[in-house]
Design an enzyme around this catalytic site. Structure first.
Site, PDB file in Angstrom:
ATOM      1  CE  LYS A  29      24.484  22.752  28.848  1.00 44.09           C
ATOM      2  NZ  LYS A  29      23.251  23.311  29.427  1.00 44.09           N
ATOM      3  CG  ASP A  58      20.951  18.429  26.657  1.00 45.27           C
ATOM      4  OD1 ASP A  58      20.567  17.573  26.146  1.00 45.27           O
ATOM      5  OD2 ASP A  58      20.092  18.974  25.900  1.00 45.27           O
TER       6      ASP A  58
END
Ligand code: SF4
Length: 214
Positions: free
Chosen positions: A120, A138
């Site tokens: 991420k 996310d």
């Protein structure tokens, strides 16, 4: 549910959120790296308050690589998980100096070597600091894309792959920002505000009567 392609859904979200962009404040790839590490389990608003002071004095790998961990912990204490985050920032700074000539690397496999950096965070850096096509998954992107029906995977990695398949590469980075904006402002974790949502007709969650797709 009316079937429509992902591009059309994103265009509608883009009309709704014409200013969708990274909400972390940063001037360099390294500042973005630090801010992104700090943002885990913390709001961007809080991170920006912390980095607003922090970056006035410390904003280069050299500034952090040789800093005592306790000192950095004090500087970032209000963002939660500050011990782990301080360790990651110091470790990443040391590796950037020792292995990458002082520069934040711009390749996924190299970014993943940095302490505290997962897919991420690496995708956030690639997309925002280096303008590479990337979809950082996310908590908002994960939740919203599954509710809409753009993805169904059970892990962020699976959802990232599904979104990369479903969305034209030219829209990957924008898609990340749009899904986050929508997740923060309307399609919230606790109670999505479906009435008035610009994409409700195309949303799996809404058209199935609000059956929870988390
Ligand atoms: S209709 Fe509801 S669940 Fe679907 S995207 Fe909009 S706010 Fe989220």
């Amino acid at each position: 549910m009316i079937k429509v392609d992902s591009e059309h859904i994103l265009e509608m979200l883009a009309n709704e959120y014409p200013d969708a962009k990274c909400e972390l404040s940063y001037k360099t790839p390294f500042e973005l790296l630090v801010a992104t590490i700090l943002s885990a389990q913390c709001t961007d608003v809080r991170v920006n308050i912390i980095t607003g002071d922090l970056f006035k004095e410390y904003n280069e790998p050299d500034d952090f690589a040789y800093m005592k961990q306790e000192k950095l912990e004090e500087l970032i204490r209000s963002c939660g998980f500050y011990k782990n985050k301080a360790k990651s920032i110091i470790g990443a700074s040391q590796m950037i100096i020792e292995s990458f000539a002082g520069n934040v690397p711009d390749k996924m496999e190299e970014l993943l070597k940095l302490p505290g950096v997962g897919r991420k965070t690496a995708n956030v850096i690639l997309s925002n600091a280096f303008s590479r096509p990337a979809i950082a998954v996310d908590t908002h992107v994960f939740r919203v894309s599954r509710r809409i029906g753009l993805a169904s995977g059970n892990t962020p990695d699976e959802v990232e792959r599904e979104l990369m398949d479903a969305i034209p590469i030219s829209m990957w980075s924008l898609a990340h920002h749009l899904l986050i904006f929508h997740g923060r402002r309307r399609c919230t974790a606790r109670k999505p505000q479906c009435e008035g949502c610009c994409i409700s007709r195309y949303c799996k969650y809404y058209t199935k009567g609000g059956n929870r797709v988390e």
